[in-house]
Design an enzyme around this catalytic site. Sequence first.
Site, short mmCIF file in Angstrom:
data_model
loop_
_atom_site.label_atom_id
_atom_site.label_comp_id
_atom_site.label_asym_id
_atom_site.label_seq_id
_atom_site.Cartn_x
_atom_site.Cartn_y
_atom_site.Cartn_z
N LYS A 147 -4.62 6.58 9.07
CA LYS A 147 -3.99 5.30 8.72
C LYS A 147 -2.86 4.99 9.68
CE LYS A 147 -5.21 4.05 4.27
NZ LYS A 147 -4.29 3.70 3.29
N ARG A 201 -17.35 -1.66 -5.44
CA ARG A 201 -17.20 -0.24 -5.71
C ARG A 201 -16.86 0.04 -7.18
NH1 ARG A 201 -13.40 3.54 -2.20
NH2 ARG A 201 -11.70 2.23 -2.90
N GLU A 238 -14.74 5.11 14.24
CA GLU A 238 -14.94 3.70 13.87
C GLU A 238 -13.60 3.08 13.51
OE1 GLU A 238 -17.78 3.56 10.63
OE2 GLU A 238 -18.91 5.21 11.54
N CYS A 271 18.91 -30.73 -5.67
CA CYS A 271 18.42 -30.65 -4.30
C CYS A 271 19.58 -30.38 -3.34
CB CYS A 271 17.71 -31.94 -3.93
SG CYS A 271 17.26 -32.01 -2.20
N ASP A 283 -9.90 -3.52 6.86
CA ASP A 283 -9.17 -3.68 5.62
C ASP A 283 -9.82 -4.78 4.77
OD1 ASP A 283 -7.28 -3.10 3.84
OD2 ASP A 283 -5.61 -4.00 4.91
N LYS A 313 -11.22 1.15 10.86
CA LYS A 313 -11.15 1.07 9.40
C LYS A 313 -10.77 -0.35 9.02
CE LYS A 313 -9.30 3.44 5.37
NZ LYS A 313 -9.06 2.21 4.64
N GLU A 367 -18.19 -2.96 4.45
CA GLU A 367 -16.93 -3.58 4.04
C GLU A 367 -17.02 -5.10 4.14
OE1 GLU A 367 -14.84 -1.21 3.17
OE2 GLU A 367 -12.81 -2.03 3.24
N TYR A 400 2.32 1.94 -3.32
CA TYR A 400 1.26 2.44 -4.19
C TYR A 400 0.99 3.92 -3.88
CZ TYR A 400 -3.46 3.05 -6.04
OH TYR A 400 -4.56 3.53 -6.68
N ASP A 401 0.90 4.23 -2.57
CA ASP A 401 0.66 5.62 -2.17
C ASP A 401 1.75 6.53 -2.73
OD1 ASP A 401 -1.64 5.02 -0.88
OD2 ASP A 401 -0.77 4.97 1.14
N CYS A 455 16.05 -38.78 0.05
CA CYS A 455 16.53 -37.43 0.37
C CYS A 455 16.42 -37.22 1.89
CB CYS A 455 15.68 -36.41 -0.36
SG CYS A 455 16.02 -34.73 0.15
N TYR A 489 -22.96 2.37 6.61
CA TYR A 489 -23.66 3.50 6.00
C TYR A 489 -25.04 3.09 5.46
CZ TYR A 489 -24.37 7.42 2.74
OH TYR A 489 -24.88 8.48 2.07
N CYS A 542 12.07 -32.02 -5.37
CA CYS A 542 13.08 -33.06 -5.32
C CYS A 542 12.28 -34.36 -5.36
CB CYS A 542 13.85 -32.96 -4.01
SG CYS A 542 14.69 -34.48 -3.56
N ASP A 568 0.82 -1.20 0.00
CA ASP A 568 0.00 0.00 0.00
C ASP A 568 0.86 1.26 0.00
OD1 ASP A 568 -2.04 -1.69 0.11
OD2 ASP A 568 -2.84 -1.06 2.05
N SER A 594 -14.02 7.72 -1.69
CA SER A 594 -13.12 7.19 -0.67
C SER A 594 -12.78 8.31 0.29
CB SER A 594 -11.87 6.62 -1.31
OG SER A 594 -11.12 7.66 -1.85
N CYS A 631 20.07 -33.66 -1.08
CA CYS A 631 20.49 -34.98 -1.55
C CYS A 631 21.18 -34.95 -2.91
CB CYS A 631 19.29 -35.93 -1.60
SG CYS A 631 18.15 -35.54 -2.93
S1 IVH Z 1 -16.84 5.28 5.40
C1 IVH Z 1 -16.71 8.03 1.23
N1 IVH Z 1 -16.20 3.67 7.36
O1 IVH Z 1 -12.13 2.54 3.72
C2 IVH Z 1 -16.36 6.68 1.73
N2 IVH Z 1 -15.14 3.36 5.25
O2 IVH Z 1 -11.37 5.25 1.65
C3 IVH Z 1 -17.00 6.47 3.08
N3 IVH Z 1 -13.61 1.46 5.18
O3 IVH Z 1 -13.84 3.02 0.73
C4 IVH Z 1 -16.46 5.27 3.70
N4 IVH Z 1 -13.89 0.80 7.25
O4 IVH Z 1 -13.84 0.72 1.77
C5 IVH Z 1 -15.98 4.00 6.07
N5 IVH Z 1 -15.76 2.27 9.18
C6 IVH Z 1 -15.56 2.61 7.89
C7 IVH Z 1 -14.68 1.89 7.06
C8 IVH Z 1 -14.49 2.30 5.75
C9 IVH Z 1 -13.28 0.56 6.11
C10 IVH Z 1 -13.05 1.51 3.80
C11 IVH Z 1 -14.05 1.75 2.71
C12 IVH Z 1 -13.68 3.05 2.09
C13 IVH Z 1 -12.24 3.18 2.48
C14 IVH Z 1 -11.84 4.63 2.74
#
Ligand code: IVH
Length: 674
Positions: free
Chosen positions: A313, A139, A116, A407, A120, A118, A173, A37-38, A431, A226, A425, A34, A83, A410
């Site tokens: 994060k 998504r 909340e 190997c 993964d 987050k 999620e 990527y960032d 062996c 949500y 092997c 990640d 996001s 052996c």
């Molecule tokens: S709220 C506008 N709440 O994290 C997006 N997202 O970029 C509102 N995620 O796309 C998302 N836990 O896939 C929200 N408690 C949580 C989350 C959560 C994981 C993910 C989600 C979102 C990305 C944030």
Amino acid sequence: MIDKELLDEIKYLRREINKHDNLYYNGAFPEISDSEYDKLRNRLNELETEFPEIVTKNSPSKRVGAPVGPTSKKIQHKSPMLSLDNAFSEEDLENFLHRISKFLMIQQSDISFCAERKIDGLSASIIYEDGILRYAATRGDGYIGEDITQNLKTIKNIPHKIGIDGELEIRGEIYMPIAAFEELNKRREEADEQPFSNPRNAAAGSIRQLDPDITASRSLKFFAYYINSSDRDVVEMTTQCEMLNLLMNLGFEVSAYELCHEKDLMDFCNRTANARWSLEYEIDGVVFKVNDIDLQRRLGFVGRHPRHSIAFKFPAEEAKTKLLDISVNVGRSGKVTPVAILEPILLSGAVISRATLHNFDEIKRKGIAIGDTVTILRSGDVIPKIISTDPTKHHPDSKNFDVPEYCPACGCKLVKRHGRVDLFCSNRYRCPSQIIKYISYFISKNCFDIVGFGEKQIEEFYTEGRIKSATDIFKLEEADNLAPVSEKLSQKPGWSDISVRKLFESINKSKTISLPKFITSLGIPGIGEIAAQALSNKFGSIENLSRASIEDLSEIDGLGKITALEIFDFFSDELSKKFVDELLEFVHIDPFHKREIEDKTNRFYSKNIVFTGRLAKFSRTEAKQRAISMGAVVGSTISANTDFVIIGDNPGSKLKKAEELGITILTEDDFLSG
Ligand code: IVH
């Protein structure tokens, strides 16, 4: 005027981001971490800000996620799935607070937040109409997602019916609990399939299966965060915390949340970070959302992010260290795998000195050389792995690793088997590395279950010439009786008369064994406890199994083509046949105990059964296991030989076929009541 070098870099960045987006969202096997990527995205943003003239409509910076694959059915989202903006430090959080307070013209201390975890995983949108789950989508690119309705319906903690009329969208999620992820990878490794690199990729790969039955077996879960309703009177809520409460009342699971104020935010981050590695799922941070929904509406959006929320994060669990060497490990079935030997380094609370490299192709693909500085990653409880090396920082003394031809244990020539990338092997019976590991497996609980010694003692016995193969275990007592006193086992350091007697007792007791355990102990690649029980149910004796054709073997549900070939190869090999015959001179496969099934009067004993549709009371894997333990043969396709079809929700075409063939159809409850 922008120079060519920069233009090339921009092109390169866009190409790379597109490629990795595609691997991340549409495939299950991303190649970079990640944070790498960032870095790509940040660099592109930097260049596009500096040179706005080069921004194009199609630049990945204008998009969330990746375009959906060409073959899947598409669903347009009611409102874009965006996001969250990220914060990486306390300062970033303060800036966030400052921004919203300025925007709303409200004091920071007067704004409350819903905090909340987050999770993964991957986000999904589910549409309910008059309380019935109608469809669900990934998504995708944020505007158009991929239809995952059938697969999502197999996730057990998502209700198919909820108590609200009208149209309602739930977002949340999809994730895979760490235990399920480890179990899945264990099964994949056993079956010589590529393991998933983390729970999120495993969840992504599982939800995008063509066959919902496979998704059902993957133990996915869902956290809702949500509710989106066009009809506000139906869904009454004024705060984010109330929204989560309502979601719970509707039957959804939500992740732990708290109402926070400005001063509590960092404390929530720290507490959650401390709890991170003891949770049963992976989280990569926390999310703070302005609690008041009216304020959320007022705050609106900036680009692809809502202004009202932020994702804090956690720092990446990555570290750089020196790759000292690559050692080569030979497993019990001969699979040869490279292991990275690292300069020891502390990473998320543990000292790491080894990391997996999966296979030799990976070393080449990642351009890893001995002496390089490499980045290692630890996620969940998973074994650390090397994610990248910095090619610009090749140490002058770094040397490339040559894939071994022979190997290391052996000296026998290494080969590829059945189209796999791995090297093997094939000197199974000579062996030393394979023999020692195989014997350790042979005595383990799921096989002969001999207590009193372990891998260390086996290695010693092997080096001393006391045992050269697994069958020698059964000759140990006699040899010990005949040995001169000075060479008796009890004279060895760490042994006594009592421990030797206990070992021999355990060996003698193990001589009566059930058929499934006997099959498991042969160590055929891909055959674990469950597959062995299934083979035992179908073939009933070792003689029948040894004569089975590839077609017979392939009929068993869950047994892949490669595993069928492995079994066939094993019983076609002269040395293996000799080994089994020799083993049978010492051990007795207990016919009464043959299927390890206590109640043979149950109606599924020895019957062919097929499961179809979504089961409500247990997972597909558990259902199969129950059936197998009752003596049933579980198949994947319906034929005239099928005795019972057990149906769950949405059974599909298999039910039709069963009806046409006049096969007895049972519900899940019928199956449970036996
Ligand atoms: S709220 C506008 N709440 O994290 C997006 N997202 O970029 C509102 N995620 O796309 C998302 N836990 O896939 C929200 N408690 C949580 C989350 C959560 C994981 C993910 C989600 C979102 C990305 C944030």
